[in-house]
Motif scaffolding. Structure first.
Motif, PDB file in Angstrom:
ATOM      1  N   ASN A  73     -35.171  80.087 -18.588  1.00 51.65           N
ATOM      2  CA  ASN A  73     -36.472  79.546 -18.337  1.00 51.65           C
ATOM      3  C   ASN A  73     -37.411  79.232 -19.337  1.00 51.65           C
ATOM      4  OD1 ASN A  73     -35.814  79.221 -15.464  1.00 51.65           O
ATOM      5  ND2 ASN A  73     -36.935  81.107 -14.882  1.00 51.65           N
ATOM      6  N   ALA A  74     -36.771  79.629 -20.646  1.00 48.64           N
ATOM      7  CA  ALA A  74     -37.728  79.498 -21.685  1.00 48.64           C
ATOM      8  C   ALA A  74     -37.415  78.422 -22.653  1.00 48.64           C
ATOM      9  CB  ALA A  74     -37.569  80.964 -22.634  1.00 48.64           C
TER      10      ALA A  74
ATOM     11  N   THR B 295     -40.522  83.030 -19.463  1.00 50.01           N
ATOM     12  CA  THR B 295     -40.898  81.771 -20.067  1.00 50.01           C
ATOM     13  C   THR B 295     -41.636  82.147 -21.249  1.00 50.01           C
ATOM     14  OG1 THR B 295     -42.920  81.848 -18.571  1.00 50.01           O
ATOM     15  CG2 THR B 295     -41.071  80.760 -17.585  1.00 50.01           C
ATOM     16  N   GLN B 296     -42.091  83.218 -21.690  1.00 48.83           N
ATOM     17  CA  GLN B 296     -42.701  83.423 -22.866  1.00 48.83           C
ATOM     18  C   GLN B 296     -42.764  84.775 -23.248  1.00 48.83           C
ATOM     19  OE1 GLN B 296     -47.321  83.517 -22.704  1.00 48.83           O
ATOM     20  NE2 GLN B 296     -46.928  83.171 -20.477  1.00 48.83           N
TER      21      GLN B 296
ATOM     22  N   ARG C 188     -42.110  78.817 -26.705  1.00 46.89           N
ATOM     23  CA  ARG C 188     -42.862  80.118 -26.315  1.00 46.89           C
ATOM     24  C   ARG C 188     -42.461  81.362 -26.597  1.00 46.89           C
ATOM     25  NH1 ARG C 188     -45.394  78.170 -21.500  1.00 46.89           N
ATOM     26  NH2 ARG C 188     -46.497  80.217 -21.601  1.00 46.89           N
TER      27      ARG C 188
END
Length: 595
Positions: free
Chosen positions: A134-135, A76-77, A139
């Motif tokens: 998911n990113a 995610t990051q 991020r």
């Protein structure tokens, strides 16, 4: 996983599949590509590396096979590691950097282009995608600056529409099963393009001058290759020689020359450290050439005569079989001998070895064994013995002195008479040895200290500092690192002998074998002591896990192996050696011989 690779699936793998494969399946359905073939956990040929997913189908405009390699990330990051464009920090991995996913997937694509026969000479058939499903862009913004190309693209969950459009531009379900089967059944061999790159890389670095028997061995291999190319001919070449006789110089010279000629050649060893270093040196400016340097156990399912030449360097490290805990089930049943796998893999297998460097139980590489298996196949065997010495200052006298010292040849220990090309000294203590070698470093001459495996070997502490396991009196130092990552300022295990940061840790035979440095410090541990006119091997003083089982390694075998270990350690130096034994009686014996 249980069926194909004979191992249980870890909880982290299950979580990863549950999240990433579900997301990818939904994307394929929405893109109208539910008919493409999906190869999950695709294993790269001649490698233990696995690709998350390969999609196989037909190009929607050209009607040709089309493949997309996908590296799936749940990130995610992420951010760059100290501004380094190819290194990334991602919280789930902690403080250690990982490779940028675009660089990762590009490497996979280049590797497949280089080694899969159906891809040789093609263009725009294979591409790759790093998909951070998911990113969001904000991020992972720093990762966006990494250059994309025809082999590697970058998409986040925020780019899902673009990702689906990209897949539709590359894939259709037409003939997808046929194209997937062709990929899975492809022959495996290095491409001409890869060999050309390797040849150029080795040409710019080659500084080798081959003399006498070295040149004979070199020309003999070239001759056998020409015979194989001009007819249905196969033969085996065995090149023997002691430490420093130039075996690896011949191997690298052959790699360069055969690559220039477009001959399909691969280099293999049984040494992790040696292979890693060759990959670093030969592939410094051309990383793709690193894939030409492999391990002996990577030829279990190689095509028969799929290579023109296989150069088996350090062949004394050949083992009985290639089977280990990672071997998939299909290859575990009735495994072939490793020497047979190597012979079968090429038209001209070349074995370079020194029988007195067998230092581990299970190592089977001898001239007799190689010849026996070759003759059983009806093959001609050509053997060349290298008499010259290019290590230890070119001092054949020193190598002979070491062999007599350790009673590996008849005659027994004799005093060191001296040789202006090579210096032999004893050190009264490890600290005295270290101080003397540190002075060599100050004079821009590299030096290392190595020891018998007589002390516990600890993992680094949580803070990254190394545990000083090698303790002799009030002196203590850590072993070299075990793994492939630099920790606490120390180089990875495979680079201990060649990286300047290696001084300060104590090396063992597994990191020293195959290498040389100008000044050599050797600590003889309590596992080999001099008593009443002969050497006594003390098994209880040795900490090598490979020697632990008396059923696997008899006392007689241990006695020979431990003396071979010290022969390897004592013959790493180019200019000189310092000796110290932790046993006072043995130290006195060495001082009488040397001083």
């Amino acid at each position: 996983m249980a069926h194909r690779m004979s191992r249980a699936t870890s909880p982290s793998e299950l979580r990863s599949w549950d999240a990433s494969l579900t997301a990818l399946a939904a994307d394929l359905m929405q893109a109208g590509l539910d008919g493409v073939e999906v190869l999950v956990e695709y294993q790269l040929p001649l490698s233990s590396k696995r690709v998350d997913v390969v999609l196989a189908g037909e190009h929607p405009r050209r009607g040709t096979p089309s493949y997309v390699v996908i590296e799936l990330k749940q990130w995610t990051q992420a951010s760059l590691y100290e501004g380094e464009p190819e290194l990334v920090i991602q919280p789930s991995y902690g403080p250690r950097p990982v490779l940028h996913p675009v660089a990762q997937v590009r490497g996979y694509v280049e590797y497949l282009m280089d080694f899969l026969g159906i891809l040789h000479g093609t263009s725009d058939v294979l591409t790759g995608v790093a998909y951070l499903h998911n990113a969001t862009d904000s991020r992972v913004a720093p990762l966006r600056d990494y250059p994309e190309d025809d082999y590697s693209r970058f998409f986040t969950g925020e780019d899902r529409g673009d990702f689906l459009e990209f897949l539709r531009s590359r894939l259709s379900p037409v003939n997808a099963p046929i194209h997937a089967d062709r990929l899975l059944r492809s022959s495996v061999a290095p491409s001409k393009q890869l060999l050309a790159v390797a040849a150029e890389e080795l040409r710019t670095r080659e500084q080798f001058v081959l003399l006498d028997e070295q040149r004979v061995a070199f020309n003999l291999v070239l001759h056998e290759v020409e015979k194989a190319q001009h007819g249905d001919h196969k033969s085996v070449v065995v090149i023997t020689g002691g430490p420093g006789s130039g075996k690896s110089v011949i191997a690298l010279s052959l790699m360069g020359e055969l690559g220039r000629r477009g001959v399909r050649v691969v280099h293999a060893t049984g040494s992790r450290s040696f292979t890693h270093t060759l990959r670093k040196i030969a592939g410094h400016r051309a990383p793709r050439t690193r894939a030409l340097f492999r391990y002996f156990n990577q030829f279990m399912d190689a095509d028969r005569n799929g290579l023109d030449v296989l150069i088996a360097d350090e062949a004394h490290r050949i083992r009985d079989t290639s089977v280990d805990r990672y071997t998939r089930a299909a290859l575990r049943t009735n495994p072939r001998r490793q020497v047979d796998e190597l012979i079968d893999a090429a038209r001209v297998p070349v074995f370079l070895l020194d029988q007195n460097q067998v230092v581990r139980p299970g190592e089977m590489g001898t001239v007799e064994d190689i010849e026996k298996h070759a003759r059983e196949k009806g093959l001609d065997v050509h053997q060349i013995d290298l008499n010259a010495q290019y290590r230890s200052g070119g001092s054949a006298e020193y190598v002979e002195w070491v062999e007599r010292l350790l009673e590996l040849v008849p005659g027994g220990p004799v005093p060191w008479e001296g040789d202006e090309r090579f210096e032999v000294r004893t050190a009264s203590s490890p600290s005295t040895m270290e101080q003397a070698l540190a002075e060599k470093l100050t004079a821009q001459q590299n030096a290392r200290i190595a020891a018998g495996y007589c002390w516990t070997w600890s993992d680094p502490r949580p803070d990254g500092s190394l545990v000083p396991d090698v303790r002799i009196g009030d002196w203590s130092r850590p072993w070299n690192l075990k793994g492939d990552r630099s920790v606490g300022g120390a180089p990875p295990a495979s680079l201990w002998a060649s990286d300047e940061r290696g001084f300060g840790q104590v090396g063992c035979v597994y990191t020293a074998q195959g290498f040389e440095y100008e000044w050599n410090g050797v600590l003889l541990g309590p596992d080999l002591v001099w008593r009443r006119g002969r050497w006594v091997a003390v098994r209880s003083a040795n900490r090598d896990p490979d020697f632990r089982s008396t059923k696997r390694v008899s006392d007689t075998e241990f006695d020979l192996l431990v003396r071979n270990v010290y022969k390897v350690l004592l013959t790493r130096g180019l200019r000189g050696v310092y000796l110290h034994s932790t046993d006072s009686e043995t130290q006195q014996f060495l001082e009488r011989l040397v001083n």
